[in-house]
Design a protein around this motif. Structure first.
Motif, PDB file in Angstrom:
ATOM      1  N   TRP A 183       0.869  -1.021   0.080  1.00 18.51           N
ATOM      2  CA  TRP A 183       0.264   0.134   0.346  1.00 18.51           C
ATOM      3  C   TRP A 183       0.413   1.067   0.122  1.00 18.51           C
ATOM      4  O   TRP A 183       0.412   2.241  -0.732  1.00 18.51           O
ATOM      5  N   ARG A 184       1.846   1.440   1.195  1.00 16.80           N
ATOM      6  CA  ARG A 184       3.017   2.471   1.123  1.00 16.80           C
ATOM      7  C   ARG A 184       3.378   2.327  -0.655  1.00 16.80           C
ATOM      8  O   ARG A 184       3.880   3.489  -0.615  1.00 16.80           O
ATOM      9  N   THR A 185       3.966   1.717  -1.408  1.00 13.16           N
ATOM     10  CA  THR A 185       4.404   1.711  -2.396  1.00 13.16           C
ATOM     11  C   THR A 185       3.693   2.392  -3.397  1.00 13.16           C
ATOM     12  O   THR A 185       4.146   3.047  -4.609  1.00 13.16           O
ATOM     13  N   SER A 186       2.376   1.870  -3.566  1.00 16.15           N
ATOM     14  CA  SER A 186       1.228   2.175  -3.812  1.00 16.15           C
ATOM     15  C   SER A 186       0.848   4.119  -4.075  1.00 16.15           C
ATOM     16  O   SER A 186       0.998   4.507  -5.181  1.00 16.15           O
ATOM     17  N   ALA A 187       0.640   4.009  -3.065  1.00 17.79           N
ATOM     18  CA  ALA A 187       0.893   5.832  -2.211  1.00 17.79           C
ATOM     19  C   ALA A 187       1.993   5.997  -2.796  1.00 17.79           C
ATOM     20  O   ALA A 187       1.419   7.766  -3.377  1.00 17.79           O
ATOM     21  N   THR A 188       2.925   6.143  -2.757  1.00 14.93           N
ATOM     22  CA  THR A 188       4.104   7.123  -3.149  1.00 14.93           C
ATOM     23  C   THR A 188       4.392   7.562  -4.353  1.00 14.93           C
ATOM     24  O   THR A 188       4.122   8.573  -4.665  1.00 14.93           O
ATOM     25  N   PHE A 189       3.948   6.217  -5.495  1.00 14.77           N
ATOM     26  CA  PHE A 189       3.838   6.105  -6.442  1.00 14.77           C
ATOM     27  C   PHE A 189       2.783   7.160  -6.904  1.00 14.77           C
ATOM     28  O   PHE A 189       3.195   7.926  -7.917  1.00 14.77           O
ATOM     29  N   VAL A 190       1.664   7.272  -6.676  1.00 12.94           N
ATOM     30  CA  VAL A 190       0.828   7.446  -7.421  1.00 12.94           C
ATOM     31  C   VAL A 190       0.577   9.268  -6.266  1.00 12.94           C
ATOM     32  O   VAL A 190       0.644  10.243  -7.454  1.00 12.94           O
ATOM     33  N   HIS A 191       1.347   8.959  -5.065  1.00 15.53           N
ATOM     34  CA  HIS A 191       1.267  11.239  -4.399  1.00 15.53           C
ATOM     35  C   HIS A 191       2.272  11.891  -5.380  1.00 15.53           C
ATOM     36  O   HIS A 191       2.487  12.895  -5.932  1.00 15.53           O
ATOM     37  N   ASP A 192       3.188  10.656  -5.943  1.00 11.76           N
ATOM     38  CA  ASP A 192       5.151  11.157  -6.827  1.00 11.76           C
ATOM     39  C   ASP A 192       5.069  12.090  -8.084  1.00 11.76           C
ATOM     40  O   ASP A 192       4.581  13.222  -8.213  1.00 11.76           O
ATOM     41  N   TRP A 193       3.964  10.706  -8.563  1.00 17.80           N
ATOM     42  CA  TRP A 193       3.264  11.435 -10.207  1.00 17.80           C
ATOM     43  C   TRP A 193       2.353  12.513 -10.323  1.00 17.80           C
ATOM     44  O   TRP A 193       2.258  13.597 -10.228  1.00 17.80           O
ATOM     45  N   LEU A 194       1.026  12.732  -8.988  1.00 17.20           N
ATOM     46  CA  LEU A 194       0.556  13.697  -8.883  1.00 17.20           C
ATOM     47  C   LEU A 194       0.493  14.732  -8.479  1.00 17.20           C
ATOM     48  O   LEU A 194       0.660  16.231  -9.459  1.00 17.20           O
ATOM     49  N   ALA A 195       1.478  14.813  -7.818  1.00 17.90           N
ATOM     50  CA  ALA A 195       2.177  16.356  -7.163  1.00 17.90           C
ATOM     51  C   ALA A 195       3.439  16.800  -8.628  1.00 17.90           C
ATOM     52  O   ALA A 195       2.843  17.753  -8.651  1.00 17.90           O
ATOM     53  N   LEU A 196       3.973  16.127  -9.609  1.00 16.95           N
ATOM     54  CA  LEU A 196       4.061  16.492 -10.784  1.00 16.95           C
ATOM     55  C   LEU A 196       2.593  16.963 -11.322  1.00 16.95           C
ATOM     56  O   LEU A 196       3.272  18.391 -11.967  1.00 16.95           O
ATOM     57  N   ALA A 197       1.824  16.327 -11.956  1.00 17.58           N
ATOM     58  CA  ALA A 197       1.102  16.524 -12.376  1.00 17.58           C
ATOM     59  C   ALA A 197       0.364  18.286 -11.237  1.00 17.58           C
ATOM     60  O   ALA A 197      -0.146  19.606 -12.601  1.00 17.58           O
ATOM     61  N   ILE A 198      -0.077  18.325 -10.671  1.00 20.54           N
ATOM     62  CA  ILE A 198      -0.227  19.262  -9.968  1.00 20.54           C
ATOM     63  C   ILE A 198       0.209  20.534  -9.957  1.00 20.54           C
ATOM     64  O   ILE A 198       0.387  21.875 -10.222  1.00 20.54           O
ATOM     65  N   GLY A 199       1.873  20.592  -9.968  1.00 23.90           N
ATOM     66  CA  GLY A 199       2.980  21.653 -10.799  1.00 23.90           C
ATOM     67  C   GLY A 199       1.993  22.151 -11.764  1.00 23.90           C
ATOM     68  O   GLY A 199       2.127  23.112 -12.139  1.00 23.90           O
ATOM     69  N   VAL A 200       2.462  21.150 -13.183  1.00 21.45           N
ATOM     70  CA  VAL A 200       2.378  21.987 -14.026  1.00 21.45           C
ATOM     71  C   VAL A 200       1.060  22.543 -14.762  1.00 21.45           C
ATOM     72  O   VAL A 200       0.900  23.493 -14.959  1.00 21.45           O
ATOM     73  N   VAL A 201      -0.321  21.987 -13.598  1.00 22.43           N
ATOM     74  CA  VAL A 201      -1.022  22.605 -13.527  1.00 22.43           C
ATOM     75  C   VAL A 201      -1.389  23.629 -12.858  1.00 22.43           C
ATOM     76  O   VAL A 201      -2.849  24.965 -13.758  1.00 22.43           O
ATOM     77  N   LEU A 202      -1.260  23.501 -11.780  1.00 22.93           N
ATOM     78  CA  LEU A 202      -0.872  25.140 -11.466  1.00 22.93           C
ATOM     79  C   LEU A 202      -0.156  26.091 -11.782  1.00 22.93           C
ATOM     80  O   LEU A 202      -0.406  27.442 -11.950  1.00 22.93           O
ATOM     81  N   ALA A 203       0.699  26.023 -12.790  1.00 25.23           N
ATOM     82  CA  ALA A 203       2.099  26.789 -13.315  1.00 25.23           C
ATOM     83  C   ALA A 203       1.088  27.468 -14.300  1.00 25.23           C
ATOM     84  O   ALA A 203       1.125  28.783 -14.873  1.00 25.23           O
ATOM     85  N   GLY A 204       0.063  26.505 -14.668  1.00 23.26           N
ATOM     86  CA  GLY A 204      -1.254  27.051 -15.852  1.00 23.26           C
ATOM     87  C   GLY A 204      -1.273  27.872 -15.807  1.00 23.26           C
ATOM     88  O   GLY A 204      -1.684  28.925 -15.842  1.00 23.26           O
ATOM     89  N   HIS A 205      -2.396  27.798 -14.615  1.00 23.94           N
ATOM     90  CA  HIS A 205      -3.800  28.721 -13.690  1.00 23.94           C
ATOM     91  C   HIS A 205      -2.877  29.894 -13.090  1.00 23.94           C
ATOM     92  O   HIS A 205      -3.666  31.120 -13.242  1.00 23.94           O
ATOM     93  N   ILE A 206      -1.239  29.996 -12.913  1.00 20.45           N
ATOM     94  CA  ILE A 206      -1.273  30.891 -12.821  1.00 20.45           C
ATOM     95  C   ILE A 206      -0.730  31.802 -13.430  1.00 20.45           C
ATOM     96  O   ILE A 206      -0.728  33.464 -13.176  1.00 20.45           O
ATOM     97  N   ALA A 207      -0.695  31.362 -14.944  1.00 23.01           N
ATOM     98  CA  ALA A 207      -0.475  31.787 -16.160  1.00 23.01           C
ATOM     99  C   ALA A 207      -2.041  32.315 -16.553  1.00 23.01           C
ATOM    100  O   ALA A 207      -1.728  33.951 -16.757  1.00 23.01           O
ATOM    101  N   LYS A 208      -3.107  32.056 -16.682  1.00 19.06           N
ATOM    102  CA  LYS A 208      -4.049  32.075 -16.892  1.00 19.06           C
ATOM    103  C   LYS A 208      -4.354  34.095 -15.825  1.00 19.06           C
ATOM    104  O   LYS A 208      -4.382  34.681 -16.739  1.00 19.06           O
TER     105      LYS A 208
END
Length: 281
Positions: A183-208
């Motif tokens: 469970w912890r391994t799967s949670a780490t995988f999802v957490h890390d990649w979703l954090a990267l996606a959030i960073g990209v989307v957040l950058a787009g939000h700030i740019a808009k």
């Protein structure tokens, strides 16, 4: 001429009842209602209340703190520059845990709850907006929007889901003794990649936000220019400048009153949608 007993002589003037005075002898004490000029609508309209702005600013601060500490944990050059890994981990964990708190406090505000209902409501005009966005068509008649356009609604829904997933996976990573290793391994995988996606989307939000100074000013001061509201959100009716109820759809108007520009666009949009449905049958 009249005389009274005991007087020296007849009075020198006749008396009139108040109702007998000609109209010209009664100057009006105040102008008639028709003489008042119609009030001009204010140049700015209220868009967000202080409670909504506080919730947005606090959420933004916690989100940026989460992103900054995550970068200090996962990007080697930043980690070497910052150091103090244990402190960074503690700040990251607590800023993520506190992220839903501004939302929960914002629910006390009626305006905040009303905007949540607007963000959760998708109508035919939102589908038209999304189709125009896919075609990169920026003409106002193909971008109908209420207080929030379809892009803002999609962003709000995605962010809410992402925060929930990040919170759950972060708790699984934090309390290591409560869950098995898989469970912890799967949670780490999802957490890390979703954090990267959030960073990209957040950058787009700030740019808009930086691309639209008036929208940014509305979040900072709570009010926007009326011309901007009519151009970018023609289906929105502000509550402090109109007797209509705040809604993403134009309310009923007297039949003899000329429709507003936003309502004309709304009616044209409904006719166009009806034509598309009829052609698809």
């Amino acid at each position: 001429m009249t005389s009274t007993p005991g007087s020296a002589g007849p009075t020198a003037a006749t008396t009139r009842r108040p109702s007998e005075h000609p109209p010209s002898e009664h100057p009006p004490s105040e102008p008639l209602p028709s003489e008042h000029p119609p009030p001009h609508p204010p140049a700015r309209v209220r868009r967000f209340t202080p409670a909504e702005r506080w919730a947005h600013r606090t959420t933004a601060a916690l989100t940026l703190l989460c992103v900054a500490t995550a970068a200090a944990l996962y990007v080697a050059p930043i980690a070497q520059l910052v150091g103090r890994r244990h402190l960074v981990v503690t700040v990251h964990e607590w800023s993520g845990l506190l992220l839903p708190v501004p939302f929960l406090f914002g629910l006390v505000s009626a305006a905040f709850r009303a905007d949540l209902r607007r963000l959760n409501r998708f109508g035919p005009h939102d589908r038209v907006w999304l189709r125009a966005a896919r075609r990169r068509d920026h003409r106002p008649e193909f971008r109908p929007a209420g207080k929030f356009n379809a892009g803002q609604k999609v962003y709000a829904s995605w962010t809410a889901g992402a925060v929930l997933v990040m919170l759950v996976t972060g708790l699984l990573m934090w309390f290591t003794r409560l869950t098995p290793l898989e469970w912890r391994t799967s949670a780490t995988f999802v957490h890390d990649w979703l954090a990267l996606a959030i960073g990209v989307v957040l950058a787009g939000h700030i740019a808009k936000a930086f691309a639209d100074p008036e929208a940014r000013r509305g979040m900072r001061t709570g009010s926007v220019e009326r011309a901007w509201a009519e151009r970018e959100h023609p289906l929105w009716r502000p509550t402090d400048t109109s007797p209509w109820r705040p809604t993403d759809a134009p309310p009923s108007r007297p039949t003899d009153a000329p429709p507003a520009d936003g309502e004309r666009r709304w009616r044209a949009l409904l006719r166009r949608l009806a034509g598309v449905r009829h052609a698809n049958r």
